[in-house]
Design a protein around this motif. Structure first.
Motif, short mmCIF file in Angstrom:
data_model
loop_
_atom_site.label_atom_id
_atom_site.label_comp_id
_atom_site.label_asym_id
_atom_site.label_seq_id
_atom_site.Cartn_x
_atom_site.Cartn_y
_atom_site.Cartn_z
N GLU A 96 30.51 42.06 35.79
CA GLU A 96 30.31 43.45 36.46
C GLU A 96 31.12 44.05 37.37
O GLU A 96 31.42 44.96 37.52
N ALA A 97 31.51 42.92 38.11
CA ALA A 97 32.65 43.17 39.17
C ALA A 97 33.67 43.80 38.38
O ALA A 97 34.43 44.62 38.85
N GLU A 98 34.22 43.09 37.56
CA GLU A 98 35.56 43.57 36.64
C GLU A 98 35.38 44.80 36.06
O GLU A 98 36.18 45.73 36.02
N ALA A 99 34.19 45.13 35.34
CA ALA A 99 33.80 46.23 35.12
C ALA A 99 33.92 47.56 35.98
O ALA A 99 34.43 48.63 35.76
N ALA A 100 33.33 47.15 37.19
CA ALA A 100 33.31 48.23 38.25
C ALA A 100 34.69 48.63 38.76
O ALA A 100 35.28 49.86 38.87
N ALA A 101 35.60 47.48 38.91
CA ALA A 101 37.01 47.80 39.33
C ALA A 101 37.79 48.61 37.99
O ALA A 101 38.56 49.57 38.55
N LEU A 102 37.27 48.28 36.79
CA LEU A 102 38.25 48.99 35.52
C LEU A 102 37.85 50.50 35.57
O LEU A 102 38.57 51.27 35.13
N GLY A 103 36.59 50.82 36.15
CA GLY A 103 36.25 51.86 36.19
C GLY A 103 36.80 53.22 37.23
O GLY A 103 36.49 54.11 37.35
N VAL A 104 37.60 52.29 37.89
CA VAL A 104 38.28 53.31 39.02
C VAL A 104 39.56 53.81 38.45
O VAL A 104 40.31 53.25 37.90
N ASP A 105 39.58 55.19 38.76
CA ASP A 105 40.96 55.83 38.38
C ASP A 105 42.27 55.22 38.72
O ASP A 105 42.32 54.99 40.01
N GLY A 106 43.15 54.84 38.14
CA GLY A 106 44.20 54.47 38.56
C GLY A 106 44.53 53.01 38.38
O GLY A 106 45.50 52.21 38.48
N ILE A 107 43.34 52.36 38.08
CA ILE A 107 43.27 50.86 37.75
C ILE A 107 43.79 50.36 36.34
O ILE A 107 43.26 50.93 35.50
N SER A 108 44.72 49.77 36.26
CA SER A 108 45.31 49.45 34.90
C SER A 108 44.88 48.01 34.38
O SER A 108 44.85 47.73 33.26
N GLN A 109 44.58 47.11 35.18
CA GLN A 109 43.91 45.80 34.88
C GLN A 109 43.35 45.27 36.24
O GLN A 109 43.53 45.43 36.99
N VAL A 110 42.71 44.16 35.79
CA VAL A 110 41.65 43.27 36.82
C VAL A 110 42.28 41.76 36.60
O VAL A 110 42.50 41.17 35.51
N GLN A 111 43.19 41.51 37.77
CA GLN A 111 43.90 40.11 37.72
C GLN A 111 42.83 38.82 37.50
O GLN A 111 43.01 38.12 36.74
N SER A 112 41.77 39.20 38.23
CA SER A 112 40.69 38.04 38.22
C SER A 112 39.54 38.52 38.81
O SER A 112 39.35 39.53 39.76
N ALA A 113 38.15 38.15 37.96
CA ALA A 113 36.92 38.31 38.73
C ALA A 113 36.37 37.03 38.63
O ALA A 113 36.17 36.44 37.55
N SER A 114 36.01 36.48 39.74
CA SER A 114 35.54 35.14 39.80
C SER A 114 34.39 34.94 40.44
O SER A 114 34.06 35.73 41.53
N ALA A 115 33.26 34.15 40.18
CA ALA A 115 32.03 33.78 40.75
C ALA A 115 32.02 32.26 40.91
O ALA A 115 32.34 31.63 40.14
N ALA A 116 31.49 32.09 41.94
CA ALA A 116 31.66 30.38 42.24
C ALA A 116 30.07 30.15 43.16
O ALA A 116 29.38 30.69 43.76
N TRP A 117 29.61 28.85 42.84
CA TRP A 117 28.61 28.33 43.72
C TRP A 117 28.77 26.80 43.81
O TRP A 117 29.48 26.01 43.10
N SER A 118 28.58 26.30 44.96
CA SER A 118 28.74 25.14 45.38
C SER A 118 27.46 24.49 46.48
O SER A 118 27.00 25.41 47.17
N ARG A 119 27.33 23.12 46.62
CA ARG A 119 26.61 22.63 47.40
C ARG A 119 27.04 21.37 47.70
O ARG A 119 27.49 20.42 46.77
N ARG A 120 26.92 21.05 48.87
CA ARG A 120 27.76 19.72 49.50
C ARG A 120 26.75 19.01 50.49
O ARG A 120 26.11 19.78 51.32
N GLU A 121 26.55 17.87 50.53
CA GLU A 121 25.83 16.91 51.11
C GLU A 121 26.90 16.17 52.05
O GLU A 121 27.78 15.53 51.55
N VAL A 122 26.57 15.88 53.46
CA VAL A 122 27.55 15.08 54.04
C VAL A 122 26.62 14.18 55.19
O VAL A 122 25.57 14.64 55.69
N HIS A 123 26.95 12.91 55.32
CA HIS A 123 26.30 12.09 55.82
C HIS A 123 27.60 11.13 56.75
O HIS A 123 28.27 10.80 56.33
#
Length: 448
Positions: A134-161
């Motif tokens: 969805e992020a990539e498609a929205a960026a490509l929908g802007v006039d003048g945008i020739s390409q999207v270099q990257s669209a990344s989604a990430a999740w993480s969970r860390r425990e520390v003791h």
């Protein structure tokens, strides 16, 4: 094999005692992460990682050594402790090494009330893929945008003791979900790039994928036709996106380790003005849902809100136990550490006093000058504060944005720059570093 991080840290302590350590502290970290990269509407890369890491610091008198591993079997832990003690016996004496006294330790041993970990289950990889698409498609929908270099989604969970032979034992979990998009406008040698992104502890707080993608595209498209600005002395407005870097340089100079070794332009500056009168720079490690929050530091000391700068005057440094001992000062509970190193000072959440004017108001006040939206590289002399950085942004004339700028250098004296800042009122308050756009008069620009 010990199953919990609490068990792991205490198994390490027991092994250190058996190996002959006089004192020891340990850290165990367990993490999970999922990263998805999309390009051209299809999956380019997907990565899932899980792992447990352990670290042990032992002290034999005033000699110390640190070892780490990702193997948590009992025989590995025993061998690790023996190796650490043997290393410490051969290490030079450090008169400032040592654990906290029991009286200094925090009585809060978790992250209760800070909301550092989203209780929602981990998102499915398909969910992350859809966000990035969805992020990539929205960026490509802007006039003048020739390409999207990257669209990344990430999740993480860390425990520390963390546990130590002085009796401290405490831990917590923290997590985050993030989405970013990098868009490219134009073609050939006229290509320009910009980005947008967001990262939150709670996924429900994350900005929408379409908004992030569209913003990345709009920012890149605005940069088409960028050219160099005129060389000379001009006012510079650091956009909120990059203004925190100026305060970051101040925080680096206020790091107790740098001060103790004499490599900071803030040495011997306690009680001296470093910001304009009336501005405060406050640290608050107890803000809920913020990545820099914690109730205790890596040495088990209780954290607390404090003023780093009050009324423009430097009030304190960031001190772990070792740097505090070197400087003859009280520690400030700013110790951070990983599994393979000793504790060292770090800043938690900070916020600079915001002004009463918008960024647009400061642009009008500036008249003619440079609005900086991105910075490249960094040359800051830690001893003198001499400042020089590559920059890009927009040239401003008559208080209005006139044309995009690239390939220029900003130079000045950081101590003087910080004393002349004028803050706007546009800081994002959910960030760990809450810093608004900052106007600085009279910087040197090297452009055309």
């Amino acid at each position: 094999m010990p199953e919990t991080l609490d068990d792991l840290t205490h198994a390490l302590l027991d092994a250190a005692r058996k190996a002959g350590a006089g004192a020891a502290d340990t850290i165990a970290m367990r993490g999970q992460s999922v990263i998805v990269d999309m390009r051209g509407g299809t999956l380019e890369q997907a990565e899932r990682a899980e792992g447990t890491d352990i670290g042990l610091r032992v002290l034999v008198g005033r000699r110390q050594a640190v070892v780490s591993a990702s193997d948590t079997r009992p025989e590995t832990i025993a061998a690790l402790a023996e190796r650490a003690v043997a290393m410490a016996r051969e290490a030079p004496e450090d008169p400032y090494a040592g654990l906290a006294d029991a009286s200094q330790l925090s009585d809060r041993r978790d992250a209760a009330g800070l909301e550092l970990c989203d209780p929602a289950p981990a998102p499915a990889p398909e969910t992350l893929m859809r966000m990035a698409q969805e992020a990539e498609a929205a960026a490509l929908g802007v006039d003048g945008i020739s390409q999207v270099q990257s669209a990344s989604a990430a999740w993480s969970r860390r425990e520390v003791h963390i546990a130590a032979s002085n009796g401290f034992s405490g831990g917590y979990a923290r997590g985050d979900t993030g989405l970013s998009c990098v868009a490219i406008a134009g073609t050939g040698s006229g290509m320009e790039r910009d980005h947008d992104g967001d990262s939150r502890v709670f996924a429900a707080d994350l900005r929408g994928a379409q908004e992030i993608g569209h913003t990345a595209g709009a920012r890149a498209a605005e940069r088409i036709g960028a050219r160099r600005p005129p060389t000379g002395a001009w006012p510079v407005l650091f956009d909120e996106r990059v203004a925190a870097t100026l305060i970051g340089h101040l925080l680096a100079a206020a790091n107790g380790a740098a001060v103790a070794r004499g490599s900071s332009w803030l040495r011997d500056r306690l009680g001296a003005p470093v910001l304009p009168d009336g501005l405060d720079l406050r640290e608050d490690p107890h803000r809920p849902r913020v990545s820099g929050s914690r109730l205790f530091d890596a040495e088990g000391l209780p954290t607390a809100p404090r003023a780093i700068v009050g009324g423009g005057v430097l009030r304190g440094y960031a001190l772990d136990l070792a740097s505090a001992r070197k400087l003859g000062m009280a520690p400030t509970a700013n110790a951070a550490r990983g599994v393979s190193g000793t504790p060292s000072p770090a800043m938690w959440n900070v916020a600079l006093t915001q002004g009463d004017r918008s960024r647009a108001d400061l642009l009008r006040e500036m008249g003619t000058g440079l609005l900086v939206t991105s910075l490249i590289g960094s040359t800051v002399n830690p001893n003198t504060g001499d400042y020089s950085r590559g920059a890009a942004g927009f040239w401003v004339e008559g208080g209005e944005i006139a044309w995009p700028v690239n390939e220029c250098t900003i130079a000045g004296s950081l101590p003087d720059m910080l004393r002349r800042i004028t803050p706007a009122n546009d800081a994002r308050t959910h960030l760990s570093r809450v810093v608004p756009s900052l106007l600085v008069e009279g910087l040197t620009l090297a452009g055309a």
